[in-house]
Design a protein around this motif. Structure first.
Motif, PDB file in Angstrom:
ATOM      1  N   GLY A   9      81.653   7.936 -71.843  1.00  0.00           N
ATOM      2  CA  GLY A   9      81.105   9.187 -72.182  1.00  0.00           C
ATOM      3  C   GLY A   9      79.849   9.642 -70.914  1.00  0.00           C
ATOM      4  O   GLY A   9      79.460  10.545 -71.697  1.00  0.00           O
ATOM      5  N   PHE A  10      79.831   9.092 -70.061  1.00  0.00           N
ATOM      6  CA  PHE A  10      79.580   9.966 -69.310  1.00  0.00           C
ATOM      7  C   PHE A  10      79.918   9.958 -68.020  1.00  0.00           C
ATOM      8  O   PHE A  10      79.950  10.496 -66.825  1.00  0.00           O
ATOM      9  N   ALA A  11      81.197  10.226 -68.305  1.00  0.00           N
ATOM     10  CA  ALA A  11      82.423  10.958 -67.032  1.00  0.00           C
ATOM     11  C   ALA A  11      81.722  12.331 -66.574  1.00  0.00           C
ATOM     12  O   ALA A  11      81.795  12.557 -65.463  1.00  0.00           O
ATOM     13  N   PRO A  12      81.470  13.065 -67.960  1.00  0.00           N
ATOM     14  CA  PRO A  12      81.144  14.344 -66.996  1.00  0.00           C
ATOM     15  C   PRO A  12      80.153  14.271 -65.472  1.00  0.00           C
ATOM     16  O   PRO A  12      79.658  15.669 -64.634  1.00  0.00           O
ATOM     17  N   LEU A  13      78.925  13.387 -65.813  1.00  0.00           N
ATOM     18  CA  LEU A  13      78.341  13.091 -64.502  1.00  0.00           C
ATOM     19  C   LEU A  13      78.937  12.916 -63.448  1.00  0.00           C
ATOM     20  O   LEU A  13      77.901  12.895 -62.823  1.00  0.00           O
ATOM     21  N   PHE A 370      71.661  14.466 -71.189  1.00  0.00           N
ATOM     22  CA  PHE A 370      71.287  14.354 -71.981  1.00  0.00           C
ATOM     23  C   PHE A 370      72.029  14.963 -72.532  1.00  0.00           C
ATOM     24  O   PHE A 370      72.014  14.361 -73.592  1.00  0.00           O
ATOM     25  N   SER A 371      73.096  15.652 -72.340  1.00  0.00           N
ATOM     26  CA  SER A 371      74.120  16.219 -73.350  1.00  0.00           C
ATOM     27  C   SER A 371      75.688  15.091 -73.118  1.00  0.00           C
ATOM     28  O   SER A 371      75.965  14.205 -74.808  1.00  0.00           O
ATOM     29  N   CYS A 372      74.911  14.235 -73.025  1.00  0.00           N
ATOM     30  CA  CYS A 372      76.625  12.914 -72.710  1.00  0.00           C
ATOM     31  C   CYS A 372      75.660  12.147 -73.351  1.00  0.00           C
ATOM     32  O   CYS A 372      76.612  11.476 -74.397  1.00  0.00           O
ATOM     33  N   VAL A 373      74.477  11.943 -73.320  1.00  0.00           N
ATOM     34  CA  VAL A 373      73.385  11.053 -74.377  1.00  0.00           C
ATOM     35  C   VAL A 373      73.501  11.412 -75.792  1.00  0.00           C
ATOM     36  O   VAL A 373      73.722  10.513 -76.941  1.00  0.00           O
TER      37      VAL A 373
END
Length: 376
Positions: A9-13, A370-373
Motif C-alpha cells: 500500500g505504500f509502494a508509491p512512496l 498521506f494518499s497511501c494512508v
C-alpha cells in the motif's frame, strides 16, 4: 538504489524516493511512516557523502525538525509536573525576568511568542556551542516585540531558550533529558549532539540553490536579517565535527527518518507508542491549542503555532488538516503527526532545497504518504 522495507500500500512512496534519487533531486535521503502503531515504511537510499552509501544507520542534520524534539522534551517535563506550561519562565529561571520579560510564560517559549527571537549582540558559532553562555545572554535580552502576541520565530535561539528553562527546572541540560527520557525509551536514532564515536554515521549536507530572495530590500532592523545571519549557519560549518558534537536544540539535531518518526509517533498515537506511555492525552491536546495565527515576524509568512509545534496552515499546503501538528527544517526535512489517522511521516534528506516551510520535493513526499494512508 532504495533499501529498507515498505508495507503493501505504500509502494508509491518507495517509487518516489527511487525516482528522486535517480534524477538527482535527492542525493541521499530516508523516509519513514508510522501508522497505527506500526513502522510501515522505513526506506533509505543514495549517498551520505561522495562514494559513501546511505545506510540504515546513517543520520543527517535535520535543522528545525530539532525544534519539535526539544519541544517534546519540555512537554514530557510538563506531563510529569516538573514545569507548568502556563507558569512564568522566570519562576524557574529568575534571571530571564529581566528587562520586562517577567510575564513570558513557558508556552510562549514553546510557541515562538516569547518576544525574544534572537540576540541583539553579535553571536558566533562558537558561542552557540558554548551552550549556557548564549542562553544567559538571552536572559539579559530586551524583548524585540510584545510577548504573547504575534509569533517571531526563534530560528536559532529556540534551543537555548528551552535549554535555559530545562537546566533550571530539571537540573539537567535539554540534550540529556531528551536522550535519557524521550529518545532513549524508544531506542530512537535521533541525537541532539553527536558523540565522537557516532560521527562516522553522519551524512554531509549539500547546500541549497540560491533562494531568489533579495535580502538587500529588507530593512536593516528586519527580524529575519537580525536572526538568520547572527550567526550565519551554512553546510560548511554544519558538516564539521565540532558542530555535530554541539547540542544546539534549535537546528543541530541529527537523525534519520526512522528515528524522527519513532520519537514523534508518541504524539500521533495519543501519548503512547511501542508499549510505552510518554505523555497523557491531556498534554497532547495542549499541543493543539492555537497560540499564534498570522504573519510571523521572522519568517514573513503566515504560520499557525500550537504549543511546541506548527499546526495546519496555508503556507504548508501538503500538511493535512484536522488534528495535525508538524514542523519542517531548512532545506526540506519534515515531520508530520496526524492524530486523526494515527500517522507520523518523516523525511530526512542531505541535499537541501530552497525550503523554509514548504517546497515541491517535500510536499510530494507528504502528499504521497498521506494518499497511501487514505487508501488503506
Amino acid at each position: 538504489m532504495v533499501d529498507g522495507s515498505c508495507a503493501e500500500g505504500f509502494a508509491p512512496l518507495r517509487d518516489l524516493l527511487a525516482s528522486n534519487l535517480a534524477d538527482g533531486i535527492d542525493a541521499g535521503a530516508a523516509v519513514a511512516v508510522v501508522h497505527d502503531g506500526e513502522l510501515v515504511v522505513d526506506l533509505w537510499g543514495g549517498e551520505a557523502r561522495p562514494g559513501v552509501p546511505w545506510r540504515a544507520d546513517t543520520v543527517v542534520m535535520t535543522w528545525s525538525v530539532t525544534k519539535v524534539m526539544a519541544a517534546l522534551t519540555v512537554l514530557v517535563l510538563a506531563d510529569r509536573g516538573i514545569v507548568d506550561l502556563d507558569q512564568r519562565v522566570a519562576h524557574y529561571w529568575p534571571e530571564f525576568g529581566a528587562h520586562g520579560k517577567d510575564g513570558v510564560l513557558v508556552r510562549h517559549l514553546l510557541s515562538h511568542t516569547s518576544g525574544v527571537p534572537g540576540w541583539s549582540r553579535p553571536v558566533t558559532v562558537e558561542d552557540l556551542l558554548a551552550g549556557a553562555r548564549a542562553a544567559d545572554w538571552l536572559a539579559d535580552e530586551e524583548p524585540w516585540c510584545a510577548p504573547g502576541g504575534r509569533s517571531a520565530y526563534q530560528i536559532v535561539d529556540h534551543g537555548h531558550l528551552l535549554d535555559g528553562l530545562v537546566r533550571r527546572a530539571a537540573g539537567r541540560p535539554l540534550a540529556d533529558v531528551f536522550r535519557e527520557d524521550v529518545a532513549g525509551p524508544f531506542g530512537a536514532d535521533f541525537m541532539i549532539g553527536v558523540p565522537e564515536e557516532e560521527q562516522h554515521r553522519c551524512a554531509d549536507l549539500i547546500a541549497p540553490p540560491p533562494s531568489g530572495v533579495d535580502y538587500s530590500q529588507l530593512p536593516p532592523d528586519s527580524f529575519l536579517l537580525r536572526t538568520m545571519a547572527n550567526p550565519l549557519l551554512v553546510p560548511a560549518v554544519c558538516n564539521t565535527a565540532a558542530w555535530r558534537r554541539g547540542a544546539v536544540g534549535s537546528v543541530g539535531g541529527h537523525g534519520n527518518a526512522r528515528g524522527v518518526a519513532q520519537v514523534q509517533a508518541v504524539v500521533s498515537h495519543g501519548g503512547e507508542y511501542a508499549g510505552r506511555r510518554l505523555l497523557q492525552e491531556t498534554t497532547i491536546e495542549r499541543i493543539l491549542d492555537v497560540q499564534a495565527d498570522g504573519p510571523d515576524q521572522v519568517l514573513l509568512q503566515a504560520v499557525t503555532f500550537g504549543i511546541g509545534f506548527g499546526l495546519p496552515t496555508p503556507s504548508a499546503p501538503a500538511v493535512p488538516g484536522g488534528r495535525t501538528c508538524w514542523w519542517s527544517g531548512y532545506g526540506g526535512a519534515v515531520v508530520v503527526n496526524a492524530l486523526d489517522s494515527r500517522t507520523t511521516v518523516a523525511y530526512t534528506p542531505n541535499r537541501m532545497a530552497s525550503h523554509l516551510l514548504a517546497s515541491p520535493r517535500t510536499d510530494a513526499y507528504l502528499r504521497t504518504a498521506f494518499s497511501c494512508v487514505d487508501r488503506l
